[in-house]
Design a protein around this motif. Structure first.
Motif, PDB file in Angstrom:
ATOM      1  N   ALA A  38       8.615   3.499 -30.720  1.00 59.06           N
ATOM      2  CA  ALA A  38       7.346   2.489 -30.967  1.00 59.06           C
ATOM      3  C   ALA A  38       7.917   1.084 -31.124  1.00 59.06           C
ATOM      4  N   ALA A  39       7.148   0.426 -30.738  1.00 60.28           N
ATOM      5  CA  ALA A  39       7.403  -1.230 -30.817  1.00 60.28           C
ATOM      6  C   ALA A  39       7.669  -1.423 -32.306  1.00 60.28           C
ATOM      7  N   HIS A  40       6.791  -0.829 -33.135  1.00 63.33           N
ATOM      8  CA  HIS A  40       6.971  -1.321 -34.405  1.00 63.33           C
ATOM      9  C   HIS A  40       8.022  -0.830 -35.208  1.00 63.33           C
ATOM     10  N   ALA A  41       8.918   0.189 -34.771  1.00 65.71           N
ATOM     11  CA  ALA A  41      10.038   0.721 -35.368  1.00 65.71           C
ATOM     12  C   ALA A  41      10.855  -0.226 -35.866  1.00 65.71           C
ATOM     13  N   ASP A  42      11.648   0.065 -36.828  1.00 65.33           N
ATOM     14  CA  ASP A  42      12.620  -1.178 -37.084  1.00 65.33           C
ATOM     15  C   ASP A  42      13.949  -1.008 -36.162  1.00 65.33           C
ATOM     16  N   PHE A  62      34.476   0.372 -34.330  1.00 63.53           N
ATOM     17  CA  PHE A  62      34.348  -0.411 -35.655  1.00 63.53           C
ATOM     18  C   PHE A  62      34.057  -1.817 -35.521  1.00 63.53           C
ATOM     19  N   SER A  63      34.310  -2.494 -34.180  1.00 68.49           N
ATOM     20  CA  SER A  63      34.365  -3.716 -33.756  1.00 68.49           C
ATOM     21  C   SER A  63      32.961  -4.257 -33.899  1.00 68.49           C
ATOM     22  N   PHE A  64      31.958  -3.248 -33.730  1.00 67.45           N
ATOM     23  CA  PHE A  64      30.496  -3.620 -33.844  1.00 67.45           C
ATOM     24  C   PHE A  64      30.031  -4.254 -35.328  1.00 67.45           C
ATOM     25  N   PHE A  65      31.007  -3.544 -36.373  1.00 64.34           N
ATOM     26  CA  PHE A  65      30.370  -3.665 -37.819  1.00 64.34           C
ATOM     27  C   PHE A  65      30.843  -5.045 -38.318  1.00 64.34           C
ATOM     28  N   ARG A  66      29.962  -5.534 -38.966  1.00 69.14           N
ATOM     29  CA  ARG A  66      29.966  -7.034 -39.611  1.00 69.14           C
ATOM     30  C   ARG A  66      29.768  -6.748 -41.099  1.00 69.14           C
ATOM     31  N   GLY A  67      30.547  -7.396 -41.985  1.00 73.69           N
ATOM     32  CA  GLY A  67      30.340  -7.387 -43.363  1.00 73.69           C
ATOM     33  C   GLY A  67      30.710  -5.997 -44.146  1.00 73.69           C
ATOM     34  N   ASN A  68      30.118  -5.879 -45.109  1.00 70.18           N
ATOM     35  CA  ASN A  68      30.480  -4.660 -46.080  1.00 70.18           C
ATOM     36  C   ASN A  68      29.156  -3.910 -46.042  1.00 70.18           C
ATOM     37  N   LYS A  69      28.133  -4.160 -45.698  1.00 70.96           N
ATOM     38  CA  LYS A  69      27.003  -3.475 -45.665  1.00 70.96           C
ATOM     39  C   LYS A  69      26.981  -2.131 -44.720  1.00 70.96           C
ATOM     40  N   PRO A  70      26.584  -1.140 -45.482  1.00 71.93           N
ATOM     41  CA  PRO A  70      26.350   0.046 -44.405  1.00 71.93           C
ATOM     42  C   PRO A  70      25.610  -0.157 -43.204  1.00 71.93           C
ATOM     43  N   SER A  71      25.890   0.366 -41.963  1.00 71.53           N
ATOM     44  CA  SER A  71      25.343   0.339 -40.760  1.00 71.53           C
ATOM     45  C   SER A  71      25.184   1.626 -40.234  1.00 71.53           C
ATOM     46  N   LEU A  72      24.426   1.728 -38.877  1.00 70.35           N
ATOM     47  CA  LEU A  72      24.462   2.702 -38.157  1.00 70.35           C
ATOM     48  C   LEU A  72      24.853   2.256 -36.766  1.00 70.35           C
ATOM     49  N   ASP A 132      20.017  -3.290 -44.115  1.00 67.46           N
ATOM     50  CA  ASP A 132      19.947  -4.228 -45.075  1.00 67.46           C
ATOM     51  C   ASP A 132      18.468  -4.160 -45.730  1.00 67.46           C
ATOM     52  N   ARG A 133      17.718  -3.049 -45.500  1.00 71.56           N
ATOM     53  CA  ARG A 133      16.345  -2.738 -46.130  1.00 71.56           C
ATOM     54  C   ARG A 133      16.392  -1.585 -46.814  1.00 71.56           C
ATOM     55  N   ALA A 134      15.316  -1.449 -47.665  1.00 75.30           N
ATOM     56  CA  ALA A 134      15.215  -0.083 -48.465  1.00 75.30           C
ATOM     57  C   ALA A 134      14.943   0.972 -47.658  1.00 75.30           C
ATOM     58  N   ARG A 190      13.598   8.325 -40.572  1.00 76.47           N
ATOM     59  CA  ARG A 190      13.579   7.110 -41.122  1.00 76.47           C
ATOM     60  C   ARG A 190      14.679   7.144 -42.216  1.00 76.47           C
ATOM     61  N   ILE A 191      15.451   6.239 -42.198  1.00 74.75           N
ATOM     62  CA  ILE A 191      16.769   6.084 -43.230  1.00 74.75           C
ATOM     63  C   ILE A 191      16.247   5.164 -44.541  1.00 74.75           C
ATOM     64  N   GLU A 192      16.404   5.954 -45.697  1.00 68.66           N
ATOM     65  CA  GLU A 192      16.036   5.432 -47.140  1.00 68.66           C
ATOM     66  C   GLU A 192      17.284   5.137 -48.109  1.00 68.66           C
ATOM     67  N   LYS A 193      17.148   4.103 -48.674  1.00 71.47           N
ATOM     68  CA  LYS A 193      18.089   3.630 -49.553  1.00 71.47           C
ATOM     69  C   LYS A 193      17.600   4.235 -50.885  1.00 71.47           C
ATOM     70  N   GLN A 194      18.553   4.864 -51.574  1.00 71.63           N
ATOM     71  CA  GLN A 194      18.206   5.360 -52.892  1.00 71.63           C
ATOM     72  C   GLN A 194      18.677   4.546 -54.039  1.00 71.63           C
ATOM     73  N   SER A 195      18.286   4.703 -55.335  1.00 66.49           N
ATOM     74  CA  SER A 195      18.567   3.902 -56.490  1.00 66.49           C
ATOM     75  C   SER A 195      20.124   3.902 -56.642  1.00 66.49           C
ATOM     76  N   ASP A 196      20.852   4.886 -56.258  1.00 69.05           N
ATOM     77  CA  ASP A 196      22.262   4.833 -56.721  1.00 69.05           C
ATOM     78  C   ASP A 196      23.083   4.154 -55.451  1.00 69.05           C
ATOM     79  N   GLY A 197      22.233   3.556 -54.556  1.00 68.51           N
ATOM     80  CA  GLY A 197      22.900   2.752 -53.571  1.00 68.51           C
ATOM     81  C   GLY A 197      23.414   3.654 -52.313  1.00 68.51           C
ATOM     82  N   GLY A 198      23.194   5.096 -52.257  1.00 66.55           N
ATOM     83  CA  GLY A 198      23.291   5.934 -51.403  1.00 66.55           C
ATOM     84  C   GLY A 198      22.131   5.944 -50.234  1.00 66.55           C
ATOM     85  N   PHE A 199      22.469   6.326 -49.123  1.00 65.77           N
ATOM     86  CA  PHE A 199      21.145   6.385 -48.232  1.00 65.77           C
ATOM     87  C   PHE A 199      20.802   8.008 -47.804  1.00 65.77           C
TER      88      PHE A 199
END
Length: 291
Positions: free
Chosen positions: A37-41, A3-13, A28-30, A55-64
């Motif tokens: 691939a080089a163009h992958a996030d 968990f030392s890798f985590f920064r802030g309160n935003k969800p992370s992988l 931090d994106r939808a 692909r990880i997608e953020k939902q309208s309720d804030g979940g993923f």
């Protein structure tokens, strides 16, 4: 200390692998794509991953949620992911051979005093062993290790009745290439994103015959004409794979690995058994890491 890798309160992988490396990715994106691939996030240098694997997608309720792209294998909570699933704090999912991600949501700071008070105790007897966090964490690690072994067996072809790296196996895989092209075409008709996630490579210049070009084209459509059009790819696959096999037999794994990569580049489709064979041999001939 993950968990030392985590920064802030935003969800992370939190990523582990390939090769034991660890990284953190803030969601931090939808939408955020994962693949080689080089163009992958989130770019992962693992030949067992598709160009866009998930692909990880953020939902309208804030979940993923996590979405599987194409037929690319994903193990989530110890089970194969069919299409999509919600991510909960602490969930782990595995891609490719040895790449694992853990979904993390940091608790608000105001909850910290409650946790400290719980640690201090108030004279009450300790929790039974099977309810203590350290014991549960140990069981979780054992569970993840078992899941990893199962995923590795699935992805590496363990238990398959197919033969190993022989000339006969190479010829058999090469013969399946026209069928792989037909399957790629059907996938594109059903889902363009799934097709893009599974099939890599370039279309090439006008007149060039490539796997991607034939997969994108609607003609030739009949089996005989398609087999004829794919002949240059099939013959190049045989030549390159047989050269790789000869290098492997001579113990020149460095050259063999390079040639198996070239073999895969001729058929860059993770859903095609000919491509998976090349990737498996490339991984098997990888020189051991220097210490």
């Amino acid at each position: 200390m993950v968990f030392s890798f985590f920064r802030g309160n935003k969800p992370s992988l939190l990523q582990t692998g390939p090769g034991g490396q660890s990284r953190s990715h803030v969601l931090d994106r939808a939408e955020m794509s994962i693949g080689r691939a080089a163009h992958a996030d989130i770019v992962v240098d693992d030949p067992f991953l598709a160009p866009i694997h998930a692909r990880i997608e953020k939902q309208s309720d804030g979940g993923f949620i996590i979405r599987r792209m194409g037929l690319n294998p994903i193990m989530l909570r110890g089970e194969a992911l069919l299409q999509t699933a919600s991510l909960k704090a602490g969930d782990s999912f595995r891609l490719g051979k040895d790449v694992e991600f853990q979904f993390v949501e940091k608790a608000p700071a105001k909850e910290a005093p409650k946790k400290e008070a719980a640690k201090a105790g108030d004279g009450r007897p300790k929790k039974p062993l099977f309810k203590q966090p350290a014991f549960l964490a140990g069981i979780g690690l054992v569970y993840l290790a078992v899941v990893g072994i199962v995923a590795y067996v699935i992805l590496s072809g363990g238990g398959s009745t197919e033969s190993g790296p022989t000339a006969e196996r190479i010829n058999a895989e090469a013969a399946r290439i026209p069928t792989c092209i037909k399957n790629a075409r059907r996938m594109r008709q059903v889902s363009e994103p799934s097709f893009n996630g599974a099939v890599g490579g370039r279309v090439g210049r006008d007149g060039d015959v490539t796997y991607a070009a034939l997969s994108l084209a609607s003609e030739p459509s009949d089996d005989a004409a398609l087999a004829k059009a794919a002949e240059p790819i099939v013959e190049a696959y045989k030549r390159t794979a047989l050269a790789a096999l000869a290098s492997e037999d001579r113990g020149n794994n460095t050259l063999a690995q390079s040639l198996y990569q070239q073999t895969y580049d001729l058929v860059p489709d993770v859903n095609c058994s000919a491509a998976r064979f090349a990737l498996q041999r490339r991984a098997a001939t990888k020189p051991p890491a220097r210490r």
